[in-house]
Scaffold this motif. Structure first.
Motif, PDB file in Angstrom:
ATOM      1  N   VAL A  53      -3.157 -13.540  -1.757  1.00 14.64           N
ATOM      2  CA  VAL A  53      -2.566 -12.615  -2.729  1.00 14.64           C
ATOM      3  C   VAL A  53      -1.059 -12.760  -2.570  1.00 14.64           C
ATOM      4  O   VAL A  53      -0.514 -12.496  -1.504  1.00 14.64           O
ATOM      5  CB  VAL A  53      -2.986 -11.162  -2.460  1.00 14.64           C
ATOM      6  N   THR A  54      -0.388 -13.200  -3.624  1.00 18.28           N
ATOM      7  CA  THR A  54       1.040 -13.495  -3.568  1.00 18.28           C
ATOM      8  C   THR A  54       1.802 -12.614  -4.544  1.00 18.28           C
ATOM      9  O   THR A  54       1.408 -12.486  -5.704  1.00 18.28           O
ATOM     10  CB  THR A  54       1.310 -14.971  -3.934  1.00 18.28           C
ATOM     11  N   VAL A  55       2.863 -11.995  -4.069  1.00 16.46           N
ATOM     12  CA  VAL A  55       3.697 -11.167  -4.939  1.00 16.46           C
ATOM     13  C   VAL A  55       4.567 -12.061  -5.811  1.00 16.46           C
ATOM     14  O   VAL A  55       5.262 -12.954  -5.312  1.00 16.46           O
ATOM     15  CB  VAL A  55       4.582 -10.215  -4.114  1.00 16.46           C
ATOM     16  N   LYS A  56       4.551 -11.811  -7.117  1.00 19.91           N
ATOM     17  CA  LYS A  56       5.374 -12.557  -8.073  1.00 19.91           C
ATOM     18  C   LYS A  56       6.580 -11.742  -8.531  1.00 19.91           C
ATOM     19  O   LYS A  56       7.639 -12.279  -8.809  1.00 19.91           O
ATOM     20  CB  LYS A  56       4.531 -12.945  -9.295  1.00 19.91           C
ATOM     21  N   ASP A  57       6.388 -10.438  -8.645  1.00 21.36           N
ATOM     22  CA  ASP A  57       7.419  -9.574  -9.210  1.00 21.36           C
ATOM     23  C   ASP A  57       7.254  -8.183  -8.607  1.00 21.36           C
ATOM     24  O   ASP A  57       6.176  -7.587  -8.719  1.00 21.36           O
ATOM     25  CB  ASP A  57       7.272  -9.523 -10.733  1.00 21.36           C
ATOM     26  N   ARG A  58       8.285  -7.666  -7.959  1.00 23.63           N
ATOM     27  CA  ARG A  58       8.188  -6.359  -7.306  1.00 23.63           C
ATOM     28  C   ARG A  58       8.596  -5.207  -8.213  1.00 23.63           C
ATOM     29  O   ARG A  58       8.632  -4.056  -7.786  1.00 23.63           O
ATOM     30  CB  ARG A  58       9.055  -6.343  -6.041  1.00 23.63           C
ATOM     31  N   ALA A  59       8.892  -5.491  -9.468  1.00 23.11           N
ATOM     32  CA  ALA A  59       9.289  -4.419 -10.393  1.00 23.11           C
ATOM     33  C   ALA A  59       8.153  -3.422 -10.557  1.00 23.11           C
ATOM     34  O   ALA A  59       7.013  -3.818 -10.816  1.00 23.11           O
ATOM     35  CB  ALA A  59       9.670  -5.014 -11.747  1.00 23.11           C
ATOM     36  N   PRO A  60       8.413  -2.123 -10.405  1.00 15.16           N
ATOM     37  CA  PRO A  60       7.354  -1.114 -10.513  1.00 15.16           C
ATOM     38  C   PRO A  60       6.780  -1.021 -11.923  1.00 15.16           C
ATOM     39  O   PRO A  60       7.475  -1.292 -12.909  1.00 15.16           O
ATOM     40  CB  PRO A  60       8.048   0.185 -10.108  1.00 15.16           C
ATOM     41  N   LEU A  61       5.522  -0.624 -12.003  1.00 15.40           N
ATOM     42  CA  LEU A  61       4.843  -0.445 -13.282  1.00 15.40           C
ATOM     43  C   LEU A  61       4.904   1.003 -13.761  1.00 15.40           C
ATOM     44  O   LEU A  61       4.510   1.308 -14.880  1.00 15.40           O
ATOM     45  CB  LEU A  61       3.381  -0.880 -13.170  1.00 15.40           C
ATOM     46  N   GLY A  62       5.356   1.904 -12.880  1.00 16.42           N
ATOM     47  CA  GLY A  62       5.440   3.304 -13.267  1.00 16.42           C
ATOM     48  C   GLY A  62       4.179   4.095 -12.969  1.00 16.42           C
ATOM     49  O   GLY A  62       4.016   5.216 -13.440  1.00 16.42           O
ATOM     50  N   ASP A  63       3.287   3.507 -12.176  1.00 19.45           N
ATOM     51  CA  ASP A  63       2.065   4.193 -11.766  1.00 19.45           C
ATOM     52  C   ASP A  63       2.078   4.273 -10.245  1.00 19.45           C
ATOM     53  O   ASP A  63       2.185   3.249  -9.558  1.00 19.45           O
ATOM     54  CB  ASP A  63       0.833   3.416 -12.247  1.00 19.45           C
ATOM     55  N   ASP A  64       1.952   5.480  -9.704  1.00 22.97           N
ATOM     56  CA  ASP A  64       2.088   5.671  -8.264  1.00 22.97           C
ATOM     57  C   ASP A  64       1.090   4.843  -7.460  1.00 22.97           C
ATOM     58  O   ASP A  64       1.443   4.250  -6.430  1.00 22.97           O
ATOM     59  CB  ASP A  64       1.926   7.156  -7.903  1.00 22.97           C
ATOM     60  N   GLU A  65      -0.158   4.809  -7.911  1.00 23.01           N
ATOM     61  CA  GLU A  65      -1.192   4.088  -7.167  1.00 23.01           C
ATOM     62  C   GLU A  65      -0.919   2.581  -7.183  1.00 23.01           C
ATOM     63  O   GLU A  65      -0.942   1.924  -6.137  1.00 23.01           O
ATOM     64  CB  GLU A  65      -2.568   4.389  -7.767  1.00 23.01           C
ATOM     65  N   LEU A  66      -0.653   2.041  -8.360  1.00 23.17           N
ATOM     66  CA  LEU A  66      -0.402   0.608  -8.480  1.00 23.17           C
ATOM     67  C   LEU A  66       0.881   0.200  -7.763  1.00 23.17           C
ATOM     68  O   LEU A  66       0.905  -0.806  -7.034  1.00 23.17           O
ATOM     69  CB  LEU A  66      -0.312   0.221  -9.953  1.00 23.17           C
ATOM     70  N   ASP A  67       1.925   0.986  -7.943  1.00 28.50           N
ATOM     71  CA  ASP A  67       3.204   0.645  -7.317  1.00 28.50           C
ATOM     72  C   ASP A  67       3.125   0.756  -5.799  1.00 28.50           C
ATOM     73  O   ASP A  67       3.748  -0.029  -5.072  1.00 28.50           O
ATOM     74  CB  ASP A  67       4.317   1.543  -7.860  1.00 28.50           C
TER      75      ASP A  67
END
Length: 218
Positions: A53-67
């Motif tokens: 599992v590789t992070v591509k973009d750390r920009a938040p989505l605005g959802d507490d659980e997902l972020d």
């Protein structure tokens, strides 16, 4: 109302009137955690493969659980397999948080009771059926032959892997469900996401079943 793939899964995994689980926690919880990872992948925040599992973009989505999950993956410091993350997320028990969130939004109701006057139980019947109705309409359209968008395809794959599809859409074509769940029709990124989540779920369900069996016989 915007809901996550995990919340869509929960709405379909509980009976509408009684608010009871349609499948065991051993099946539901890995699917729920897989849904969280899949949503991050669909939104190009992470990339999933069988091994990493590789992070591509750390920009938040605005959802507490997902972020929160995205931050945990980024902070891990090393790449882990999808199944490792599914099991890690399961230990944090996200199901209760997401159910409570749906209650706070007026989608579900929380009803507490006791069995035999001793054991506490909680049911989650629907308070507003329009959200699930929209999800069902989208899934039913894909199962009837329409091209599913990535979110819907992932949701169907999760429902199939957790054996929820048979209970919620009993008349659906098994061949069509399998076609979508295997991701062969999809673009490469979506197909890879579905394959990785399916493999991680299968491993997590097997591990949970073995652990439960061991505990029961010890």
């Amino acid at each position: 109302m915007t809901v996550t793939i995990a919340e869509e899964l929960l709405l379909l995994a509980y009976s509408e009137d009684e608010g009871k689980q349609l499948v065991s926690s051993t099946q539901l919880d890995p699917a729920l955690c897989g849904a969280i990872l899949a949503e991050l992948a669909v939104n190009d925040r992470i990339e999933l493969s069988d091994k990493t599992v590789t992070v591509k973009d750390r920009a938040p989505l605005g959802d507490d659980e997902l972020d929160g999950v995205l931050d945990r993956i980024a902070a891990e410091g090393r790449e882990r397999k999808p199944v490792w993350w599914v099991q890690k997320l399961m230990s944090g028990k996200p199901r209760r948080r997401l159910l409570t969130r749906l209650v706070e939004r007026g989608v579900l109701a929380e009803q507490r009771g006791k069995v035999l006057g001793i054991f506490t139980t909680t049911r989650w019947p629907e308070a507003d059926g329009s959200v699930e109705a929209n999800v069902r309409e989208r899934v039913a359209s894909a199962l009837a032959g329409a091209d599913p968008d990535p979110r819907t395809a992932v949701l169907i794959a999760l429902l199939h892997a957790a054996k929820i599809d048979r209970k919620v859409f009993p008349g659906a074509s098994k061949e069509r469900v399998k076609q979508i769940a295997e991701g062969a029709w999809a673009a490469d990124a979506v197909a890879k996401t579905i394959a990785a989540i399916n493999a991680a779920m299968m491993a997590a369900v097997t591990s949970a079943a073995v652990a439960a069996s061991t505990a029961a016989t010890s």
